[in-house]
Enzyme design. Sequence first.
Site, PDB file in Angstrom:
ATOM      1  CB  SER A 171      28.632  50.075  26.219  1.00 45.99           C
ATOM      2  OG  SER A 171      29.810  50.710  25.773  1.00 45.99           O
ATOM      3  NE  ARG A 209      25.075  48.071  21.705  1.00 46.54           N
ATOM      4  CZ  ARG A 209      26.094  48.918  21.589  1.00 46.54           C
ATOM      5  NH1 ARG A 209      26.507  49.603  22.633  1.00 46.54           N
ATOM      6  NH2 ARG A 209      26.723  49.075  20.448  1.00 46.54           N
ATOM      7  CG  ASN A 240      35.019  40.223  66.645  1.00 41.61           C
ATOM      8  OD1 ASN A 240      35.874  39.968  65.802  1.00 41.61           O
ATOM      9  ND2 ASN A 240      33.774  39.773  66.558  1.00 41.61           N
ATOM     10  CB  ILE A 275      37.948  36.958  66.470  1.00 39.53           C
ATOM     11  CG1 ILE A 275      38.705  37.231  67.766  1.00 39.53           C
ATOM     12  CG2 ILE A 275      37.767  35.441  66.264  1.00 39.53           C
ATOM     13  CD1 ILE A 275      40.045  36.535  67.884  1.00 39.53           C
ATOM     14  CG  HIS A 313      35.585  42.296  27.209  1.00 38.09           C
ATOM     15  ND1 HIS A 313      36.793  41.954  27.755  1.00 38.09           N
ATOM     16  CD2 HIS A 313      35.367  43.585  27.573  1.00 38.09           C
ATOM     17  CE1 HIS A 313      37.301  43.001  28.406  1.00 38.09           C
ATOM     18  NE2 HIS A 313      36.444  44.004  28.306  1.00 38.09           N
ATOM     19  CG  HIS A 331      28.571  44.732  24.632  1.00 42.16           C
ATOM     20  ND1 HIS A 331      27.640  45.695  24.946  1.00 42.16           N
ATOM     21  CD2 HIS A 331      29.515  45.353  23.869  1.00 42.16           C
ATOM     22  CE1 HIS A 331      28.003  46.849  24.394  1.00 42.16           C
ATOM     23  NE2 HIS A 331      29.116  46.676  23.736  1.00 42.16           N
ATOM     24  CD  GLU A 377      31.835  45.429  36.996  1.00 42.01           C
ATOM     25  OE1 GLU A 377      32.496  45.191  38.036  1.00 42.01           O
ATOM     26  OE2 GLU A 377      32.332  46.009  36.005  1.00 42.01           O
ATOM     27  CG  ASP A 429      36.989  41.976  61.977  1.00 43.31           C
ATOM     28  OD1 ASP A 429      37.555  43.074  61.855  1.00 43.31           O
ATOM     29  OD2 ASP A 429      36.706  41.470  63.071  1.00 43.31           O
ATOM     30  N   GLY A 430      34.573  40.325  58.480  1.00 40.21           N
ATOM     31  CA  GLY A 430      34.389  39.658  57.187  1.00 40.21           C
ATOM     32  C   GLY A 430      33.771  40.586  56.170  1.00 40.21           C
TER      33      GLY A 430
END
Lengths: 689, 689
Positions: free
Chosen positions: B404, B377, B208, B210, B493, B481, B431, B178-179
């Site tokens: 970008s 970049r 389960n 729980i 940003h 960036h 991300e 579940d987690g």
Amino acid sequence: MMFAAGLGTAGTHRFQALPEQNMTSPDTHRDMANAIRFLSADAVEAANSGHPGLPMGAADIATVLFSRFLTFDPRAPHWADRDRFVFSAGHGSMLLYSLLYLLGYDGVGIDDLKAFRQLGSKTAGHPEYKHCEGIETTTGPLGQGLGNAVGMALAERIMNARFGDAIVDHRTYVLAGDGCLMEGLSQESIALAGHLRLSKLIVLWDDNGITIDGDVALSDSTDQMARFAASNWNTLRCDGHDQEAIAEAITAAQGSDRPTLIACKTNIGHGAPTKAGSAKAHGAPLGADEIAQMREALGWDHEPFEIPAAILDRWRLAGLRSSTHRKEWERRFAEIDAETRGEFERRVRGDLPSGFTQALQRCKRRFNEERPEIATRKASELALEVLNAVVVETIGGSADLTGSNNTRTSQTDAIAPGEYAGRYIHYGIREHGMAAAMNGLALHGGIIPYGGTFLVFSDYARGAMRLSALMGLRVVYVLTHDSIGLGEDGPTHQPVEHLASLRAMPNMQVFRPADAVETLECWQLALESRDAPSVLALSRQSLPTLRLDQHDENKSARGAYEISSTSGDAEVTIYATGSEVQIALAASTILEADGIPTRVVSVPCVELFDRQSPEYRSAMLDNGGLKVAIEAGVRQGWDHFVGRNGIFIGMDGFGASGPAPELYEHFGITTEAVVAAVRARLAPEPEES
Amino acid sequence: MMFAAGLGTAGTHRFQALPEQNMTSPDTHRDMANAIRFLSADAVEAANSGHPGLPMGAADIATVLFSRFLTFDPRAPHWADRDRFVFSAGHGSMLLYSLLYLLGYDGVGIDDLKAFRQLGSKTAGHPEYKHCEGIETTTGPLGQGLGNAVGMALAERIMNARFGDAIVDHRTYVLAGDGCLMEGLSQESIALAGHLRLSKLIVLWDDNGITIDGDVALSDSTDQMARFAASNWNTLRCDGHDQEAIAEAITAAQGSDRPTLIACKTNIGHGAPTKAGSAKAHGAPLGADEIAQMREALGWDHEPFEIPAAILDRWRLAGLRSSTHRKEWERRFAEIDAETRGEFERRVRGDLPSGFTQALQRCKRRFNEERPEIATRKASELALEVLNAVVVETIGGSADLTGSNNTRTSQTDAIAPGEYAGRYIHYGIREHGMAAAMNGLALHGGIIPYGGTFLVFSDYARGAMRLSALMGLRVVYVLTHDSIGLGEDGPTHQPVEHLASLRAMPNMQVFRPADAVETLECWQLALESRDAPSVLALSRQSLPTLRLDQHDENKSARGAYEISSTSGDAEVTIYATGSEVQIALAASTILEADGIPTRVVSVPCVELFDRQSPEYRSAMLDNGGLKVAIEAGVRQGWDHFVGRNGIFIGMDGFGASGPAPELYEHFGITTEAVVAAVRARLAPEPEES
């Protein structure tokens, strides 16, 4: 504490936004929406930077919402019972700035729009909380606004449960984009909102099918309606350019017993002749040609930043729409008893109650007397038991680690779907959603939120924690299991770099108390810090009470202070935090017995220490002989205290799985290791060979 | 490059796990599953720490999967075409350790189970990659395994598209709790998997009901089946304690054209007489009494860690189940042409191709000659254009910032639903999911993943990035960036603390190149780092080529090096990184003209510098006069270079929205500011007054 009993039953005072009462003629609507379009396109063009696509595409939605539904008053932007508008798709900031100008918010003039994205202007690239009125939260990092809105909508219900319908009865609207919905944070937020049945939360999804890379279909095939429905949301669709369809959807949403998603089908950059409907309209100026063609196509023969008086008047009129409603609220508010009124105002102002300091001092004296040997997470629980009794506006919670974070006290019944009188939120296994919701609780006002997880999982929440810091919100992160001292769970659960990485974040106060007394002091500082969030890094393992002085002074407020002094000039100064202060003290005892004068400086908060006077800082940092720092984390940052050639006893890599005492031995974070390192340095050729 | 054409069409070689062929009698199944239950409960009891609930609840699921479906060979755990089993709910680690022992994995003996959670044992609190064979990934932080599995399943399709069905044809199974499903990361992962139609991904959800705080209903009302279906998944339900129901569901999942979620309804701690079905069974030893009662109830009259020979034999037989299949694969593999075989083996080993260094040197010489003035970049894109041509196993991508991040080159066609021949992944605005998937791509083998987002949004991905570092995976994060130099988007940003916070993370190499030459060098180092992930922090703004020396030596490999020396002894040493190196050089020119001997040290990678010899480090750090550091980020960490009293030119808070040059002025990160600070320090009483 339940205030204003009896006032909660009235239902007729609520301003009902009936579409037929608020009809706007198609021409007027078009003009009003186009005003947003041109202000946005022209401002982006002037800045040569920004996002025209969203404001143009969502202009119709915003026009309908602000001119016919939103309950607010530009002349009273802080009015407590206003509807909240959260602009989650913050990159389209010109939409919001256009609205604030058009609606007549004080201090947002046409020159502010002309200064879009310029240094020092109110109209920053993304909406920045406190830069101007009407910005309910800082947005830009996607998904965060939606998460904040869940907190705000929950805050409304919590405040409503305390003060009744007459005083607290407003909605939270969100404008979100595809990016907000793709971020995992959105799932945590919508699952929480759906579970808690926050029916006054309405999300308007700017469903334009475009992301930066191109069509949404490049990266996503999700049926968002089905997804929201799976999390117990009401879902509706409408044509996002049809004002009546938008109005009908909002009206239907207002009647829902669940939070509502309205998928508003829009055309990004609507109005731009060649770029509308494509990624080209998203994040760059349209260009002079495109804008000229758009003027022609839409019949808008006004100069940039010029809004014809008739259209501006219509917008300003819309701004006045709910002023009567606000005045009625003020009349009702004036009628309630003075005590309740005062209490409401105190909470909304964010002042702590008068009994705060006394309760704290009593508890501190008790710790001094009893000298408990407990984990600081347990000390935090004891402190909270005292503080929650006095500071009734705290709302606790945990990301499914309640018993481990020790965040629940006798005062904090659980908040449950439809039941908001409690003071504890089971956030589920949603650290990021918890942090974003806590930001929303704090932003709404009237509430001081705290929430727990393991320190290592602050990694999951960091996006929202940064916004707590950037906005300067009083949010308290209770981060337990703060080192290898958590033991067997191993390196995935053992923070090593987290103290350093959180200290690196501007305006985030990282507290790591050494014992029960410091824990209480740090809680005091966290609650008194109105303009900064706090992290309380707390131990899983038991620690002795080290602060035995019976002073009322909050020594932790200094950030670093001498917890053990030495006679005369120190030959050794040991700096330590949290669970390692006991190691420092034990080492100093041995060194002193060796005839080496040693002082110990406890450093519960580096950030607060940095703010002390040069004299005080110098007293802690200069002279003092050989410098040693002990922290069961990485060295980064400690060279400031001990210098590059100082001794650091801590971690230089990830932890390991094993019983905590063995790990401390294994990684050499022990009294013996400290003493040996000091002796080796003071006597370069040790005799032990 | 397409290998083994024609081999991809065969369909009959695949081992078909037909339930009827693999029937296990109910008694045998029960015994096999109970072996897991008792090994797990007893090991947790012996360690006095751990999670018995999940292994006991999921024992039936695991028994069916491993004894009837999973294609694997304990004697060849690295066999490239094995099915992957990802244990996303890592806290239930004893389930996996029990399986590894029972199935006969080499090096996992009963003593290893007895040493559960002890220091130095293979059986850590959570499964740790490389601690023993059969652990496909480190899990524990929830949701990560699921995210890894998406990457693995995608890697299988990518490798299949290159090498054909005969060589690559396996499934990825996940056991999630579940987690895992509540973490937002799971939404990013399932949306990506559903979109890309990864039909060989099968998630077994241990449903389960729980969590640690109690019933799931305390915090969640999500209809998980509907939620997965909304993301284009096939969804099935079964009784997680009914072996035939489980087998039927898995068989059906294998036939799906979409990824499948199987909700296996289970009873946490199944078998524990009083604690089963409650949070009490989750994360603490059951206690001697409970276990004694359980022995009685289940008729298990064997001592702790004693597995009757008949049951162990049955498990060992299950371990041999697919050995024939593996041998057939080896026969097929031996039959393909030597070149293809060699190429497959090279990629799986992770060796770089032979042309790598030459291509790199050619490009470096070109940069030296052309001296481009481009953003790093953009330099990264040029470097990638060269590297992607040679290193054909790279798989690029971006979290919706392709244009970008400059992550796409001419070689990288997009990967799309059902089409896996491409080399570029549109990860969407996800991300965290991207980082977790990249971990999976790297773990699978045969692929070197790189992916981009803005540096500031590493905050969203940090949970998975930490696991890249902890596991030592070659994953390259292209984070553009990288400072206030991004300009108008403003403080949300603009990374300020991110360089420091990522450097704080052990085993994460943070590169911040100063120009095109350094960018290329850093790419080389990142690709050659087989045991560590890398961050490339890259500028948005253009930077001149500063490295004009025509050396083949990779100077960035030193981490820090003199980029500009001075005659004689330096009176000033300036350290700088990335876009600030040009400022340092300009300042040094002015200072030299003033008659102040100044050297400049470029610091592209602090982590690599820390690994240099004491002599080299001393040459960079000691002497050198007044120390100055320049970085458009926080000071934390720089005291190591310049000392507490050294000069730091950088940020001490969040950024602002405005054009980049104005921001540099505003925050005082300029040549003039550096020169003024140095002059002021060297001449304490300046004459300018």
